[in-house]
Design an enzyme around this catalytic site. Structure first.
Site, PDB file in Angstrom:
ATOM      1  N   VAL A  17      12.269   0.613  40.601  1.00 33.52           N
ATOM      2  CA  VAL A  17      13.148   1.489  39.824  1.00 33.52           C
ATOM      3  C   VAL A  17      14.581   1.275  40.300  1.00 33.52           C
ATOM      4  CG1 VAL A  17      13.673   3.868  39.152  1.00 33.52           C
ATOM      5  CG2 VAL A  17      11.300   3.226  39.668  1.00 33.52           C
ATOM      6  N   THR A  18      15.476   0.874  39.406  1.00 33.31           N
ATOM      7  CA  THR A  18      16.879   0.711  39.802  1.00 33.31           C
ATOM      8  C   THR A  18      17.616   2.040  39.588  1.00 33.31           C
ATOM      9  OG1 THR A  18      17.675  -0.028  37.621  1.00 33.31           O
ATOM     10  CG2 THR A  18      16.816  -1.728  39.118  1.00 33.31           C
TER      11      THR A  18
ATOM     12  N   SER B 132      27.575  -2.186  26.069  1.00 37.83           N
ATOM     13  CA  SER B 132      26.606  -2.568  27.112  1.00 37.83           C
ATOM     14  C   SER B 132      25.194  -2.147  26.718  1.00 37.83           C
ATOM     15  CB  SER B 132      26.988  -1.956  28.471  1.00 37.83           C
ATOM     16  OG  SER B 132      26.750  -0.558  28.505  1.00 37.83           O
TER      17      SER B 132
ATOM     18  N   TYR C 133      30.752   1.163  27.200  1.00 31.63           N
ATOM     19  CA  TYR C 133      29.403   1.697  27.452  1.00 31.63           C
ATOM     20  C   TYR C 133      28.496   1.424  26.239  1.00 31.63           C
ATOM     21  CZ  TYR C 133      25.789   5.091  28.807  1.00 31.63           C
ATOM     22  OH  TYR C 133      24.596   5.699  29.155  1.00 31.63           O
TER      23      TYR C 133
ATOM     24  N   ALA D   4      21.274  -2.111  47.420  1.00 23.99           N
ATOM     25  CA  ALA D   4      21.813  -3.294  46.741  1.00 23.99           C
ATOM     26  C   ALA D   4      22.600  -2.873  45.513  1.00 23.99           C
ATOM     27  CB  ALA D   4      20.674  -4.224  46.306  1.00 23.99           C
ATOM     28  N   ASP D   5      23.583  -3.711  45.187  1.00 23.55           N
ATOM     29  CA  ASP D   5      24.367  -3.534  43.965  1.00 23.55           C
ATOM     30  C   ASP D   5      23.813  -4.532  42.957  1.00 23.55           C
ATOM     31  OD1 ASP D   5      26.246  -3.775  41.937  1.00 23.55           O
ATOM     32  OD2 ASP D   5      27.964  -3.553  43.285  1.00 23.55           O
TER      33      ASP D   5
HETATM   34  P1  NAD Z   1      23.605   8.839  37.445  1.00 22.74           P
HETATM   35  O1  NAD Z   1      25.010   8.394  37.531  1.00 22.74           O
HETATM   36  O2  NAD Z   1      23.270  10.245  37.782  1.00 22.74           O
HETATM   37  O3  NAD Z   1      22.651   7.872  38.287  1.00 22.74           O
HETATM   38  C1  NAD Z   1      22.764   6.484  38.209  1.00 22.74           C
HETATM   39  C2  NAD Z   1      22.265   5.863  39.489  1.00 22.74           C
HETATM   40  O4  NAD Z   1      22.433   4.437  39.375  1.00 22.74           O
HETATM   41  C3  NAD Z   1      23.075   6.321  40.706  1.00 22.74           C
HETATM   42  O5  NAD Z   1      22.219   6.646  41.775  1.00 22.74           O
HETATM   43  C4  NAD Z   1      23.934   5.110  41.025  1.00 22.74           C
HETATM   44  O6  NAD Z   1      24.281   4.994  42.394  1.00 22.74           O
HETATM   45  C5  NAD Z   1      23.032   3.966  40.574  1.00 22.74           C
HETATM   46  N1  NAD Z   1      23.810   2.760  40.311  1.00 22.74           N
HETATM   47  C6  NAD Z   1      24.979   2.673  39.622  1.00 22.74           C
HETATM   48  N2  NAD Z   1      25.444   1.411  39.666  1.00 22.74           N
HETATM   49  C7  NAD Z   1      24.573   0.701  40.400  1.00 22.74           C
HETATM   50  C8  NAD Z   1      24.530  -0.651  40.817  1.00 22.74           C
HETATM   51  N3  NAD Z   1      25.502  -1.510  40.483  1.00 22.74           N
HETATM   52  N4  NAD Z   1      23.489  -1.071  41.555  1.00 22.74           N
HETATM   53  C9  NAD Z   1      22.507  -0.209  41.925  1.00 22.74           C
HETATM   54  N5  NAD Z   1      22.489   1.090  41.566  1.00 22.74           N
HETATM   55  C10 NAD Z   1      23.525   1.541  40.819  1.00 22.74           C
HETATM   56  O7  NAD Z   1      23.166   8.527  35.928  1.00 22.74           O
HETATM   57  P2  NAD Z   1      21.935   9.030  35.053  1.00 22.74           P
HETATM   58  O8  NAD Z   1      22.455  10.028  34.094  1.00 22.74           O
HETATM   59  O9  NAD Z   1      20.760   9.337  35.895  1.00 22.74           O
HETATM   60  O10 NAD Z   1      21.688   7.684  34.204  1.00 22.74           O
HETATM   61  C11 NAD Z   1      20.640   6.785  34.459  1.00 22.74           C
HETATM   62  C12 NAD Z   1      20.574   5.804  33.295  1.00 22.74           C
HETATM   63  O11 NAD Z   1      20.363   6.524  32.069  1.00 22.74           O
HETATM   64  C13 NAD Z   1      21.865   5.007  33.094  1.00 22.74           C
HETATM   65  O12 NAD Z   1      21.550   3.687  32.697  1.00 22.74           O
HETATM   66  C14 NAD Z   1      22.535   5.724  31.953  1.00 22.74           C
HETATM   67  O13 NAD Z   1      23.391   4.875  31.215  1.00 22.74           O
HETATM   68  C15 NAD Z   1      21.340   6.165  31.139  1.00 22.74           C
HETATM   69  N6  NAD Z   1      21.610   7.280  30.259  1.00 22.74           N
HETATM   70  C16 NAD Z   1      22.035   8.476  30.755  1.00 22.74           C
HETATM   71  C17 NAD Z   1      22.287   9.524  29.866  1.00 22.74           C
HETATM   72  C18 NAD Z   1      22.764  10.882  30.310  1.00 22.74           C
HETATM   73  O14 NAD Z   1      23.104  11.698  29.434  1.00 22.74           O
HETATM   74  N7  NAD Z   1      22.804  11.188  31.589  1.00 22.74           N
HETATM   75  C19 NAD Z   1      22.108   9.337  28.486  1.00 22.74           C
HETATM   76  C20 NAD Z   1      21.674   8.096  28.038  1.00 22.74           C
HETATM   77  C21 NAD Z   1      21.427   7.091  28.931  1.00 22.74           C
END
Ligand code: NAD
Length: 271
Positions: free
Chosen positions: A18-19, A178, A175, A75-76
């Site tokens: 899980v990323t 992407s 966004y 990791a990034d």
């Molecule tokens: P969040 O920002 O709360 O969590 C994202 C996590 O990804 C964080 O822990 C961050 O450190 C990690 N991350 C970011 N860049 C990274 C990198 N380069 N390498 C490794 N880890 C990295 O966001 P979330 O709301 O939990 O979103 C999770 C996914 O769901 C994202 O892809 C987001 O686009 C998608 N999403 C979120 C929403 C929303 O409303 N929150 C809606 C649609 C889609």
């Protein structure tokens, strides 16, 4: 709760990668998959807990309570040179990969009108959400084919995109681009990996209550009050986690390349 073991799918515990597992949707996914019987490799930018970030180290405690083995990986995902080590580390820890959940993603640091989007913000968002996710999937898919062909489980790759793959927001075009791109990545991997029995799904969340949306909470509260979400409420990380676990547990086993909307009905076009 779904369970791979109850469903008799596996002899050994399956492994899910899980990323973005530290917080928000990724954390909920890791915990829900662990509850269903998966061991977890969780990737995120940092291991340590800080006041702002619960961190992979905090997740480790909760996963241990659920009886899941856990490999935290700092990791990034946008740094492609690190992908080989990620695969090797998971291979050494678990010897198999059954499910990859491409959840890590970022929003633009600053929302700007499409007429003022900067190249820096465009590149940054695409480097994580699209380029990093694509090449990490490519790196992991090879290992997944070996697991799938061993034939004792169910293999799946799940892309967390967004309603933004289709819905325009004029102040965060990078966004939207992407996520639209990632939607096609999901389709192409579904096409390519079907012959190996690996199912590929795209999950499109709507407005989910996490750190990512915290900065625009009031705006989204108003939109939801005004009827923008037919089911009338914010989505929670668990709403997405349950969809992912269902997919990873083969509930849609005769489907691949499928898009699952998880937005409280925002996908509905209404007159
Ligand atoms: P969040 O920002 O709360 O969590 C994202 C996590 O990804 C964080 O822990 C961050 O450190 C990690 N991350 C970011 N860049 C990274 C990198 N380069 N390498 C490794 N880890 C990295 O966001 P979330 O709301 O939990 O979103 C999770 C996914 O769901 C994202 O892809 C987001 O686009 C998608 N999403 C979120 C929403 C929303 O409303 N929150 C809606 C649609 C889609």
């Amino acid at each position: 709760m779904k369970s791979v073991e109850k469903r008799g799918l596996m002899d050994n515990r399956p492994v899910a990668v899980v990323t973005g597992a530290s917080r928000g949707i990724g954390r909920a996914i890791a915990l829900d998959l662990a509850g269903a019987g998966f061991d977890i490799a969780g990737i995120d930018l940092a291991l340590k807990t800080t006041p702002e970030r619960a961190g992979l180290d905090g997740l480790a405690v909760e996963l241990a309570d659920l009886g899941a083995a856990f490999l935290p990986i700092e990791a990034d995902i946008s740094l492609l040179e690190g992908h080989g080590k990620i695969v090797t580390d998971i291979e050494e820890a678990f010897g198999r990969i059954d499910t990859l959940v491409n959840n890590a993603g970022i929003a633009p640091l600053e929302r700007r009108d499409v007429l003022e989007t900067t190249p820096e913000s465009f590149d940054e968002v695409l480097s994580v959400n699209l380029r990093g996710t694509f090449f990490l999937t490519q790196a992991i898919a090879g290992r997944m084919i070996e697991t799938a062909e061993a034939g004792d489980g169910f293999s799946s790759i799940i892309f967390i995109t967004s309603i933004s793959a289709e819905v325009s927001s004029v102040n965060r075009v990078e966004y939207c681009v992407s996520k639209a791109g990632l939607s096609m990545v999901s389709t192409v991997f579904a096409d390519r990996l079907a012959e190996h029995g690996i199912r590929v799904y795209e999950v499109r969340p709507g407005i989910i209550e996490t750190d990512m949306t915290a900065l625009v909470k009031e705006k989204y509260d108003r939109l939801i009050d005004g009827g923008a979400v037919p089911l009338g409420r914010w989505g929670q990380p668990d709403d997405i986690a349950r969809v992912v676990t269902s997919l990873a547990c083969a509930d849609l086993g005769y489907s691949t390349g499928t898009v699952i909307d998880a937005s409280g009905g925002m996908n509905i076009r209404s007159l």
